[in-house]
Design a protein around this motif. Sequence first.
Motif, short mmCIF file in Angstrom:
data_model
loop_
_atom_site.label_atom_id
_atom_site.label_comp_id
_atom_site.label_asym_id
_atom_site.label_seq_id
_atom_site.Cartn_x
_atom_site.Cartn_y
_atom_site.Cartn_z
N UNK C 332 0.87 -1.16 0.00
CA UNK C 332 0.00 0.00 0.00
C UNK C 332 0.91 1.21 0.00
N UNK C 333 0.82 2.03 -1.03
CA UNK C 333 1.72 3.18 -1.12
C UNK C 333 1.02 4.44 -0.60
N UNK C 344 -7.05 -3.14 -1.23
CA UNK C 344 -6.97 -4.57 -1.52
C UNK C 344 -6.24 -4.82 -2.84
N UNK C 345 -6.50 -3.97 -3.83
CA UNK C 345 -5.81 -4.15 -5.12
C UNK C 345 -4.30 -4.00 -4.94
N UNK C 346 -3.91 -3.00 -4.13
CA UNK C 346 -2.47 -2.77 -3.95
C UNK C 346 -1.79 -3.96 -3.30
N UNK C 347 -2.56 -4.67 -2.45
CA UNK C 347 -1.97 -5.78 -1.70
C UNK C 347 -2.09 -7.13 -2.42
N UNK C 348 -3.02 -7.23 -3.36
CA UNK C 348 -3.20 -8.54 -3.99
C UNK C 348 -2.98 -8.46 -5.51
N UNK C 349 -3.94 -7.90 -6.24
CA UNK C 349 -3.87 -7.98 -7.70
C UNK C 349 -2.68 -7.23 -8.30
N UNK C 391 -11.26 -9.40 -1.29
CA UNK C 391 -10.43 -9.88 -2.40
C UNK C 391 -11.34 -10.44 -3.50
N UNK C 392 -12.36 -11.20 -3.08
CA UNK C 392 -13.30 -11.76 -4.04
C UNK C 392 -14.09 -10.68 -4.77
N UNK C 393 -14.52 -9.66 -4.00
CA UNK C 393 -15.29 -8.58 -4.60
C UNK C 393 -14.45 -7.82 -5.63
N UNK C 394 -13.17 -7.68 -5.32
CA UNK C 394 -12.27 -7.03 -6.26
C UNK C 394 -12.15 -7.86 -7.54
N UNK C 395 -12.06 -9.18 -7.34
CA UNK C 395 -11.99 -10.07 -8.50
C UNK C 395 -13.27 -9.95 -9.34
N UNK C 396 -14.41 -9.77 -8.69
CA UNK C 396 -15.67 -9.58 -9.42
C UNK C 396 -15.62 -8.29 -10.23
N UNK C 397 -15.16 -7.22 -9.58
CA UNK C 397 -15.07 -5.92 -10.27
C UNK C 397 -14.17 -5.99 -11.49
N UNK C 398 -13.11 -6.79 -11.37
CA UNK C 398 -12.17 -6.92 -12.48
C UNK C 398 -12.65 -7.91 -13.53
N UNK C 399 -13.72 -8.61 -13.18
CA UNK C 399 -14.24 -9.60 -14.12
C UNK C 399 -13.49 -10.93 -14.08
N UNK C 400 -12.67 -11.13 -13.04
CA UNK C 400 -11.94 -12.40 -12.92
C UNK C 400 -12.85 -13.53 -12.49
N UNK C 401 -13.82 -13.20 -11.64
CA UNK C 401 -14.82 -14.20 -11.29
C UNK C 401 -16.20 -13.57 -11.41
#
Lengths: 107, 43, 509
Positions: C332-333, C344-349, C391-401
């Motif tokens: 996280x910057x 969450x994006x900064x820490x995972x994706x 993390x899952x919700x972020x994946x949804x937003x990105x269209x990964x799941x």
Amino acid sequence: MDLENQKRVKDLTEEYGPENVVVLLGAAEGEASGIAAETVTAGDPTYAGPLTGVSLGLVVYHVCEDEVKEEFDPDVYDEQVSMMEMVLDIDEIAEEMQAIREEYTKY
Amino acid sequence: MSILDGKKVIVIGDRDGIPGPAIALCAESAGAEVIFSATECFV
Amino acid sequence: MKGAGYILVHTPDMITHYGTTQTSERIVNPESEYLKNIEANLRPYERVRAYYPNQTYIGNITPLELKEIEGPWQDLECPVDERYGKYGEIMPQDEFYLLIQAVDEFELVFLEKSFVEATKPKLEQDPIITPYVLGRIKEGVESERIDDMVASEDAEGLYMGDKLVGAVKKAHAFDPNLSAHVMVENLVSKASSALALMYAVKNAGIDRDEVEYTIECSEEACGDMNQRGGGNFAKGIAEIAELSRSTGSDVRGFCAAPAHAVLVAAGLVKAGIFKTVAVVAGGSTAKLGMNGKDHVKKGLPILEDVLGGFAVIISENDGVNPELNTDVVGWHSVGTGSAPQNVIASLTTDALDKVGLKVTDVDYYSPEMQNPDITKPAGAGDVPTANLKMIGALAVRRGDIDRKELNAFVEKHGLPGYAPTQGHIPSGVPFMGHARDGILSGEMNRVMIVGKGSLFLGRMTNLFDGVSFLMEPNSGPKEEAAGVSTDEIRRIIAQSLRDFASGLVEAGE
């Protein structure tokens, strides 16, 4: 609610007048939202902080409630908060907030 | 009637919910003035 | 990553005297019902041992096994109730008081004579406790002397129930940074971290002299009024653990500090500066009973009744042990902001994208591993699950799941929280020991450790913080390990198998 934050709420309400102040919460759960909302309306239900026995009756919303959400710039809300709608139980939070407002908010 | 426009807003965010600064940006976008913003931590 | 140590200490009487919720209540509400009823709401040591999350923390139950047991766990009796576990132990309070004295270099800790006589033989039975540590425990003083010290307000008491059995004196006439209360906090942190470190060294199967650098990453500050956070708990802890070739330093960053410290350790090793680095942190007395009022109000025992400690050993690639993949590091910057999706994006994706991995390519995420038995009644929800949902919700937003797959994602990639709410202790690192085992056995392939911290509590910045890294199976001996002989690798494999076998035997006992 954190004791220092209670003190700030109390002081700022005195400074600006309770009718001009709105509190916005970001709590993770219905119950926690309810307790925070109760603290700034009826008084600290945990009897620990400066708002114990102090009924400010402030207007208070959770940031994810529809009433305030429709006043935000949709882009800002989308960027800052919207993902959490998938994480938090918004219905439960809204229900708690509604109940507290109906009972204790004076403005 | 608007809830937030022209009002003084106190933000109590939550580290495990929505943090204070994120809420503050929303409030400002609705024409409110944020007079205090904090984030609570239960853990 | 070569090994880990995880320890808990049951400290019921420190809740009342040192937990800030209780000490604050004594100031603002001295006659409260809560304070009067604390004793009745404490768990005995046997219950603390037979508690699922605690047995998971010390390694007798895996988080995947715990996942199958539906919580809340506080009313259940764990079939394993051992004091000792694969990674460490659950030490009782009386023996820990002796350990506090053993780590005291300045004659600040005094224990009552008969208490020492009764307790020392018990501590001697603890296989991790060295003759060096035992030799530092003094004979003890008369109880009147302890009473006088505490009555004169120059000392804080150490209690067993109502009985005063020891005292910790202030270390300066008026410097608040060396007050008796602060000295208790710091000595407790030091003692519990030393215990964890001794286990980590043993579990890693290394020689004590192999550790060249020790990084301490708790949330305590040691120093005097001229340098309040002057630091170097690390070196003092290494001294107790007899790591005579080690130097060290402290890393701070609120709850995120352990993840930062592991990254620093990995960096030092990868750069070739030090071959073996230990990362260690001990427990926090201030957080004991932090949410106790909520627990008691809901008819629960005070569940924050243990101190936590952990240590991990990071060393040069040995061709066998799991690797910390430094190509997949998230942070996280300053510019990340506080919007949950950006955090969450900064820490995972952001980290996974660098090497073309998807969110679903990681088998398990270990974010903040707070025990939900503790946090749910306090209104903070189930923290690890909420993190997984993010993390899952972020994946949804990105269209990964797909949105419909969110719950299944959380179920598949999440872990139950089992760490005590000791600030830095739950933050990602509790799973490193289990992840090492899971990766070595082939059960797991990629594990992401995520540490997050609330910097704003220090009132220096409103920023949030966090870092993350990926644990992966060993990719085989690389250039760095080219000098390692086949015999050396055989020895390491044999040692791992022996550790594994003895873990099985211990778990079976």
